[in-house]
Each structure stands twice: as C-alpha cells, then as structure tokens.
Design an enzyme around this catalytic site. Structure first.
Site, mmCIF file in Angstrom:
data_model
loop_
_atom_site.group_PDB
_atom_site.id
_atom_site.type_symbol
_atom_site.label_atom_id
_atom_site.label_comp_id
_atom_site.label_asym_id
_atom_site.label_seq_id
_atom_site.Cartn_x
_atom_site.Cartn_y
_atom_site.Cartn_z
ATOM 1 N N GLU A 1 -25.080 -17.371 -13.472
ATOM 2 C CA GLU A 1 -24.238 -16.661 -12.505
ATOM 3 C C GLU A 1 -25.080 -16.294 -11.292
ATOM 4 O O GLU A 1 -26.318 -16.322 -11.347
ATOM 5 C CB GLU A 1 -23.650 -15.401 -13.128
ATOM 6 C CG GLU A 1 -24.671 -14.349 -13.531
ATOM 7 C CD GLU A 1 -24.033 -13.155 -14.230
ATOM 8 O OE1 GLU A 1 -22.793 -13.145 -14.375
ATOM 9 O OE2 GLU A 1 -24.769 -12.247 -14.620
ATOM 10 N N LYS B 1 -27.095 -14.112 -8.574
ATOM 11 C CA LYS B 1 -27.877 -12.873 -8.648
ATOM 12 C C LYS B 1 -27.483 -12.015 -7.449
ATOM 13 O O LYS B 1 -27.900 -12.263 -6.318
ATOM 14 C CB LYS B 1 -29.377 -13.151 -8.617
ATOM 15 C CG LYS B 1 -30.225 -11.897 -8.791
ATOM 16 C CD LYS B 1 -31.710 -12.224 -8.792
ATOM 17 C CE LYS B 1 -32.536 -10.965 -9.017
ATOM 18 N NZ LYS B 1 -32.319 -9.936 -7.977
ATOM 19 N N SER C 1 -35.979 -5.451 -15.846
ATOM 20 C CA SER C 1 -35.825 -6.370 -14.717
ATOM 21 C C SER C 1 -36.080 -7.788 -15.209
ATOM 22 O O SER C 1 -36.453 -8.007 -16.361
ATOM 23 C CB SER C 1 -36.801 -6.002 -13.600
ATOM 24 O OG SER C 1 -38.127 -5.994 -14.097
ATOM 25 N N LEU C 2 -35.881 -8.767 -14.334
ATOM 26 C CA LEU C 2 -36.065 -10.167 -14.695
ATOM 27 C C LEU C 2 -37.308 -10.731 -14.031
ATOM 28 O O LEU C 2 -37.652 -10.342 -12.900
ATOM 29 C CB LEU C 2 -34.847 -10.998 -14.251
ATOM 30 C CG LEU C 2 -33.505 -10.681 -14.903
ATOM 31 C CD1 LEU C 2 -32.407 -11.543 -14.280
ATOM 32 C CD2 LEU C 2 -33.561 -10.901 -16.403
ATOM 33 N N CYS D 1 -29.317 -24.086 37.954
ATOM 34 C CA CYS D 1 -28.930 -24.576 39.290
ATOM 35 C C CYS D 1 -29.117 -23.558 40.399
ATOM 36 O O CYS D 1 -28.942 -23.891 41.574
ATOM 37 C CB CYS D 1 -27.483 -25.062 39.271
ATOM 38 S SG CYS D 1 -26.254 -23.740 39.123
ATOM 39 N N ASP E 1 -27.184 -9.280 -4.666
ATOM 40 C CA ASP E 1 -28.179 -8.495 -3.935
ATOM 41 C C ASP E 1 -27.624 -7.089 -3.731
ATOM 42 O O ASP E 1 -27.186 -6.711 -2.649
ATOM 43 C CB ASP E 1 -28.503 -9.161 -2.596
ATOM 44 C CG ASP E 1 -29.769 -8.591 -1.970
ATOM 45 O OD1 ASP E 1 -30.491 -7.845 -2.660
ATOM 46 O OD2 ASP E 1 -30.029 -8.880 -0.793
ATOM 47 N N ARG F 1 -30.528 2.281 -12.106
ATOM 48 C CA ARG F 1 -31.563 1.754 -12.988
ATOM 49 C C ARG F 1 -32.789 2.665 -12.990
ATOM 50 O O ARG F 1 -33.405 2.898 -14.021
ATOM 51 C CB ARG F 1 -31.986 0.351 -12.521
ATOM 52 C CG ARG F 1 -33.059 -0.263 -13.441
ATOM 53 C CD ARG F 1 -33.895 -1.313 -12.710
ATOM 54 N NE ARG F 1 -33.123 -2.400 -12.182
ATOM 55 C CZ ARG F 1 -32.829 -3.522 -12.833
ATOM 56 N NH1 ARG F 1 -33.238 -3.673 -14.072
ATOM 57 N NH2 ARG F 1 -32.147 -4.470 -12.252
ATOM 58 N N CYS G 1 -28.243 -18.465 37.996
ATOM 59 C CA CYS G 1 -28.355 -19.445 36.937
ATOM 60 C C CYS G 1 -29.758 -20.055 36.936
ATOM 61 O O CYS G 1 -30.216 -20.555 37.969
ATOM 62 C CB CYS G 1 -27.306 -20.539 37.134
ATOM 63 S SG CYS G 1 -27.455 -21.914 35.980
ATOM 64 N N TYR H 1 -19.622 -5.513 -10.094
ATOM 65 C CA TYR H 1 -19.500 -6.668 -10.986
ATOM 66 C C TYR H 1 -20.335 -6.405 -12.238
ATOM 67 O O TYR H 1 -21.519 -6.060 -12.130
ATOM 68 C CB TYR H 1 -19.976 -7.950 -10.313
ATOM 69 C CG TYR H 1 -19.044 -8.461 -9.242
ATOM 70 C CD1 TYR H 1 -18.002 -9.324 -9.565
ATOM 71 C CD2 TYR H 1 -19.204 -8.069 -7.916
ATOM 72 C CE1 TYR H 1 -17.139 -9.795 -8.586
ATOM 73 C CE2 TYR H 1 -18.344 -8.526 -6.934
ATOM 74 C CZ TYR H 1 -17.313 -9.391 -7.279
ATOM 75 O OH TYR H 1 -16.456 -9.850 -6.309
ATOM 76 N N ASP I 1 0.822 -1.211 0.000
ATOM 77 C CA ASP I 1 0.000 0.000 0.000
ATOM 78 C C ASP I 1 0.857 1.262 0.000
ATOM 79 O O ASP I 1 0.510 2.261 -0.642
ATOM 80 C CB ASP I 1 -0.919 0.008 1.230
ATOM 81 C CG ASP I 1 -1.981 -1.076 1.142
ATOM 82 O OD1 ASP I 1 -2.138 -1.667 0.051
ATOM 83 O OD2 ASP I 1 -2.648 -1.321 2.164
ATOM 84 N N ALA I 2 1.971 1.216 0.720
ATOM 85 C CA ALA I 2 2.815 2.415 0.820
ATOM 86 C C ALA I 2 3.371 2.811 -0.549
ATOM 87 O O ALA I 2 3.483 3.998 -0.869
ATOM 88 C CB ALA I 2 3.963 2.170 1.806
ATOM 89 N N LYS J 1 -34.898 -17.607 -7.555
ATOM 90 C CA LYS J 1 -34.675 -17.038 -6.228
ATOM 91 C C LYS J 1 -34.535 -18.131 -5.166
ATOM 92 O O LYS J 1 -35.194 -19.172 -5.231
ATOM 93 C CB LYS J 1 -35.832 -16.098 -5.848
ATOM 94 C CG LYS J 1 -36.098 -14.991 -6.854
ATOM 95 C CD LYS J 1 -34.951 -13.984 -6.888
ATOM 96 C CE LYS J 1 -34.975 -13.040 -5.718
ATOM 97 N NZ LYS J 1 -36.081 -12.079 -5.761
ATOM 98 N N CYS K 1 -22.686 -18.674 34.779
ATOM 99 C CA CYS K 1 -22.898 -19.394 36.034
ATOM 100 C C CYS K 1 -21.537 -19.827 36.560
ATOM 101 O O CYS K 1 -20.729 -20.390 35.821
ATOM 102 C CB CYS K 1 -23.790 -20.612 35.801
ATOM 103 S SG CYS K 1 -23.853 -21.751 37.196
ATOM 104 N N CYS L 1 -23.329 -27.382 38.261
ATOM 105 C CA CYS L 1 -24.423 -27.009 37.353
ATOM 106 C C CYS L 1 -24.666 -28.097 36.304
ATOM 107 O O CYS L 1 -23.746 -28.483 35.569
ATOM 108 C CB CYS L 1 -24.084 -25.694 36.654
ATOM 109 S SG CYS L 1 -25.395 -25.106 35.554
ATOM 110 N N ASP M 1 0.579 4.422 -2.523
ATOM 111 C CA ASP M 1 0.379 5.796 -2.050
ATOM 112 C C ASP M 1 1.463 6.723 -2.604
ATOM 113 O O ASP M 1 1.187 7.881 -2.955
ATOM 114 C CB ASP M 1 0.390 5.834 -0.525
ATOM 115 C CG ASP M 1 -0.805 5.114 0.076
ATOM 116 O OD1 ASP M 1 -1.800 4.907 -0.649
ATOM 117 O OD2 ASP M 1 -0.738 4.744 1.258
#
Length: 682
Positions: A115, A117, A84-85, A413, A119, A138, A410, A225, A35-36, A317, A428, A434, A39
């Site tokens: 593939e 679906k 839509s489907l 017991c 959400d 959409r 408890c 995606y 990452d450095a 679904k 407990c 117990c 950056d």
C-alpha cells in the site's frame, strides 16, 4: 429522570444515521443526502441531547467538536509499541529484503500486502466496548501524546463501532493526513488573511493535530486511513493474513487505502512501486513511498523484529520531492502569449528523481510573498512531472542580495511590458513583432475567424519561424511556392495551395483584420464593434482611451489594451507593412445609437434550415444587434431552429417572441434597407 423510550429510540436512530452519512461522505466520497439535510438531522440530535442530558454518549456525532481547549497533552503509553519501518531506497535494497524473508521462512515465493506510505502522522485509536476512548500520537514509539479531543474532530474516524466480532478492546493504527485539496484551500485562506503559509500538507496536518483548541483542528478537515492494529483484548481479529485484517477493518467501516494490493515476489513489489510512482502526483494525498508487508501473519511471527522495526515489513521510498539548494540567478522568460515569467537558476540538486537546475518563480507577487533573492538558500520542490518550484527561503544570518523586480520592458524585443489591473502577470505588448510570441501571433493571424489562411497550421508555422523565413505576419505575403516547396512534407502542389490561401486572405474585412492582430482582451465581438464604430483603421489606431470607451462593451481595461498595442512602435511597423498587403472595404462609422438593431438582444438555438449560426449572428451584429448565449429578461427575440432545447422552453415561459429563420430574415430586411438609405444620405 429516565429518557422516554420513544425519545431514546429517536436519539439512537439519529446517531446511527449521522454516522452512516459521515462514513458515506468522508470515507466513501459518495454522499446520499445533501448537506442541508445532514445539518437538519445534526441540529435535531443536538436539541434532543440538550433536552435530555442523561442520554449523553461519548460516541455521539455531536461530540466531535465539543471539547474545550486544553493546556497540554497528557502522555499516552502504548500497550503494544508503535514501531517504525526500515527503509529501502534502491531495487537492490528490496531484493535483499525479499531474499531475507524467503531464507527465513523457507518459501520459494512470498506474497506481500502492499500500500502507499502516507506522508502524515501515525496515530493509535483505542476502542473499548466499541467506543473510542483514546487517540494518541506515535511519540517515541513507547509513549505518545493523548490527542483524543482533536482526533474526535476527524470525520473519517469512527467514534463508535459495533458488531458480533468486535473485541472488547481494539486498537486501530493508521495515519492522519491532510489532502492536497484541503491543503490548497487552507493556504488560500492563509494568503487572504496575510498569515504565514504552511510548507506542505504533512506540516499542516501536524500543526492541526497539536492544536490546544479542538475547534481549530476541526476547521482544518483532516483525513484518516487505517493500516493495522495494535492491542486486542476480549476477542480476536483475523489472524491469517494482513490483507484479510485490512478487509475486516473496512467491514467495520474504518477507512483504508483503495490502493492496497497483494503481490507476489520481487516482480510484484517493484511493479507496484513503479505503478504507484507514475500516479503519485495525481493521488489526492502526499506519499513518500510504498510499504511492503509479508501477507501471512504466521510468517510475520517467524520473522519477528529487529531493534525498533519489524523484519517482515519495509518502506520503499521514492526520491525526495523537496531538497535544499541555492539561487544562483533570476532570469526572465517570455512565453508565447507575451507573459514574463521569472525563473530561478539553481545550483544543481537531485530532487524528484531528476537533477534540477531551474525552477519557476511564477510572477512578481509570488517573489514578493516568498521574498526570494539571488544567493538565497531555498527549498525546491518537484512532484511527478510538475515544473519545479521554489517553496520557501531558508533563513540566514548573512547579508542577502537585492530585491528582484520584473523589468518594465520585454527582455526579448525591448517593447513595453505591462501589468494590467487585476492581473498577476506582466506581458510584452508587441505581439506582432516580439520573437518570443512569433509563432503564436502567426497562428492566431491565420486562424479561420481571423484572416482564414487555409493550410497554415502549427507544423508549417514552426518551420517558417525556425528557419527564419517569417518574422511577422506581413512576411507571409512575400512567400512564393518555391520558398515553401523545400520544407518538410511540402510538395509543389501543397506549396501552391498555401500561396493561394495567403493570396485569398488579402481581401478581408476590418473586423477580421483587427481580430487577427491579436490585441489582448479583443475578441471577435469587440473587433466587430470597433470596426463598426470607427469604419477604418486610421481612426482606430489614433483613438484615445476615452474615445475607445464610447464603443459598446469596451471598458477601461480593454481600451487601455488597445491603446497600448497601437502605441508600440514595433507593432506600428508591422501594421504599416500589412496595410500594403491586406485590403478591406471602408465603411462609414456607425455609432451604437445609430444602428437599426442597437440595444436589441437575440438568442440563437437549434439548427436553422439555410443559415449557419455564425451567418445568422453576423447578419444580426452587422445591424447593431447583440447575440447572447442564454435567455434572460433582456432577450427580445429567440431564433429557434430544429432540435431547439431548454432555451426555447425558457423563452416560452418568459413570453419572449420566438422567430424561425424566415421570421428573422423578414425582421432584418427593413433594417437593412434603412441602413442603406442612411448611408446614401451620408
């Protein structure tokens, strides 16, 4: 002023490199640089663009988070409607879909691109001359909202693409979503700030995408995606198969699902549906079904569209993972370790493929945070094999029930149920007595490092408890071979061996006995320290928390655990019964300062020729020394055997004295003699 050619070349090279590393990190999850370093490259590009503003470009990586907040999102008409489907919920629905496709196309068997679906939220990305110029939701299918500034912050969305086959205008369609991991991170931050928690990843993603300030969207770390295309001008996309189109998008470095496949006929469709369903809970993102599309684009054209959906595709679904129900009661269960867990008894509801009547409420803090009460209407969630849980309460205008509080005793017991400092769970403390903890207590009592009762394993303990033959560890010593011989898979010889093992455990040490009691927060090392400090059980049982804290490494939490354990009348009864069965040598108390090796830290590494590591550790600790797991500046000696590794190397680098087995025994011998002389004087 024109940008110098060498500067322009560096800017273009930095942009290509940064986009490449963005793709490796956010799409392939296979970063090539730390990452450095990323950056550093990013800051260099920012500086060059600020010095040469005439080199600005909308597809530069620096433009991902640079826009200011907007007052509203302008409308974004779709050149090609975003449909839509239709949905399938049963195998029969899928069979009817496949039959219609075969009848219309005249094919005996049809190949489908399949593939998950996602959400998430459907979006459209429009590229002109390879540069992202618009990103839209959409909306109603005909017109969405222009959220280009926010979509630029999604690292997996390319800001620019080039290539010999790239059309002048290319609209890529796909789904923006939030991964489960990012959702958990976001809610953890919300919880820390005492802010409202997000309900699920889809709602969190939707909220992030519609932020008026792109910087807020950027902080939510959304993913993208691609699943298809829309408008195409001034060029062509692959036109034979949908699967080929997806491969083409992947070549252009658009992220596509690794779970996509091509299958044949009904058997292939349902096989894929079930395979993904089995892995649904382990996927990094939420899905609510799978999508089937006729793979041949020519056949898609033959099938056409009906109403607002294509006839060549359908969404199969899964059963919903969240449903609305009612809390009928809240009960408390006690687990094997004594943890009290509140459980909601629910009005039966079908969710996640099964009928759910119970859901965990986790602990007191979760009940308070969600404010769950008997009579509430709630959303319950079940994902895969995960235990159902109450997600949230649905607001109501009616009168609500009383707040729920976990009991301080408890429910099994009647012993004290204590919540230790820093713990989320109430437990407990009558572990020896117990009934809910009975099996766990017996297994711990019999384990090798405790009383070491050979042959007393989980299967045998289950039978002894289930048949009410053993209630506490003391009952073990009243068993005879005849009692055991009648159990499953237990012949006379095996029964005799078990009884012999129980008899052998009668002679032990105080340290082993204390560890065997299963006192919370008391491990082997603490048990040895307690035995050395007090010498016998009576002074340990009667010790105050202040006295207990004089033992090395015993702080206020551990001391309170010990005091609470011995203060329980039920535990006292079992210990009194055990005293008649188990014996150990009584030793004079040894304070930490009086032990020959007090304050001396050893580290063991490698294999010693004669002593096991446990034996060497016991010899050192018996004289007050401490055995650590890693080498540090506090280490006095490192005891090294064969195949010693990095610990030996570190000790040599720090100049720490290194002993072999003979050197260790030579060091310990005068310490043992000194301890014996001290005991004789006493």
């Amino acid at each position: 002023m024109p940008v110098p050619p060498d500067v322009l070349a560096e800017i273009e090279d930095l942009r290509r490199n940064l986009e490449h590393h963005n793709y490796r990190y956010y799409v392939l999850s296979a970063p090539e640089i730390p990452d450095a370093e990323f950056d550093r490259l990013f800051l260099r590009l920012q500086w060059l663009e600020s010095e040469h503003p005439e080199a600005a470009s909308p597809d530069s990586p620096t433009q991902r988070v640079g826009g200011s907040a907007v007052e509203a999102f302008p409308p974004a008409p779709h050149a090609v409607p975003m449909l839509s489907l239709n949905n399938a919920f049963t195998d029969a629905d899928v069979e009817a879909f496949d039959r219609r496709v075969r009848e219309t196309t005249g094919a005996e068997t049809v190949e489908y691109a399949v593939e998950p679906k996602f959400d998430g939220l459907a979006i459209s990305l429009t590229y002109r001359a390879g540069v992202l110029v618009r990103g839209a939701t959409r909306g109603d299918g005909a017109t969405g909202e222009d959220v280009t500034g926010n979509l630029r912050t999604v690292r997996s969305i390319p800001l620019g693409r080039d290539g010999p086959r790239l059309p002048d205008v290319l609209e890529v369609r796909g789904e923006v979503l939030m991964t489960k991991r990012e959702f958990d991170r976001l809610n953890a931050e919300q919880r820390t700030r005492n802010d409202k928690l997000f309900v699920n990843p889809r709602n969190a993603a939707a909220g992030a995408l519609r932020q008026l300030d792109p910087r807020i969207t950027a902080s939510r770390k959304l993913s993208f995606y691609a699943y298809g295309i829309g408008q195409v001008e001034g060029g062509a996309a692959p036109s034979e198969r949908h699967s080929g189109l997806m491969d083409w998008l992947q070549e252009l470095r658009f992220p596509v699902s690794d779970e996509r496949r091509v299958v044949s006929g009904m058997e292939g469709l349902l096989g894929y549906y079930r395979a993904i369903g089995e892995r649904r809970a382990s996927l990094p993102f939420e899905i609510d079904g799978v999508v089937y599309k006729v793979d041949e684009l020519r056949k898609q054209e033959m099938l056409g569209y009906v109403s607002r959906a294509p006839r060549f595709a359908i969404a199969h679904k899964y059963p919903p993972e969240e449903e609305l129900t009612e809390v009928l009661d809240i009960e408390v269960q006690v687990g094997r370790t004594g943890a009290l867990t509140p459980v909601a008894r629910l009005k039966p509801v079908f969710v996640g493929g099964v009928t759910v009547t119970n859901a965990t409420l986790h602990n007191e803090d979760e009940i308070r945070r969600k404010d769950i009460r008997v009579g509430d209407r709630v959303i319950v969630r079940r994902a895969g094999d995960v235990i159902p849980e109450v997600v949230r309460v649905v607001p109501s205008d009616g009168t609500r029930g009383e707040e729920f509080h976990l009991p301080h005793r408890c429910p099994i017991c009647g012993s004290d149920a204590v919540r230790e400092e820093g713990e989320a769970v109430r437990r407990c403390v009558a572990g020896l007595f117990c009934p809910a903890q009975r099996k766990q207590a017996l297994l711990h009592f019999a384990q090798r490092r405790a009383l070491d009762i050979e042959g007393l394993g989980e299967r045998l303990v289950d039978q002894l408890v289930d048949r009410d033959m053993v209630r506490t560890p003391a009952d073990l010593y009243r068993l005879g071979a005849a009692d055991l011989a009648g159990l499953d898979r237990m012949g006379e010889r095996s029964a005799a061996n078990i009884v012999a093992g129980i008899g052998k455990s009668r002679n032990t040490t105080l340290a082993r006995f204390v560890y065997a009691l299963g006192i919370r927060n008391v491990g082997e090392a603490t048990a040895r320290d307690l035995a050395r400090h007090f010498g016998d059980l009576p002074p340990l049982r009667s010790a105050t928390t202040d006295e207990l804290m004089r033992v090395p490494d015993v702080g206020p939490i551990v001391a309170q655990s010990i005091a609470d354990f011995f203060a329980q009348p039920h535990n006292a009864e079992v210990i009194d019964a055990l005293k008649d069965e188990v014996r150990w040598p009584i030793q004079p108390p040894v304070t930490a300062s009086g032990a020959p090796l007090a304050g001396v830290t050893f580290v063991l590494t490698g294999t010693l020729p004669n002593l096991t590591r446990d034996e060497a550790k016991q010899k050192i600790e018996a004289l007050g020394g401490k055995v650590a797991g890693s080498v540090s500046a506090k280490t006095r000696y490192v005891v090294a055997g064969s195949d010693a590794g990095s610990k030996l190397e570190k000790a040599q680098a720090l100049g720490i004295e290194i002993l072999d087995e003979a050197g260790l025994l030579e060091l310990l011998e005068p310490c043992v003699s000194a301890e014996h002389k001290a005991k004789e004087k006493e």
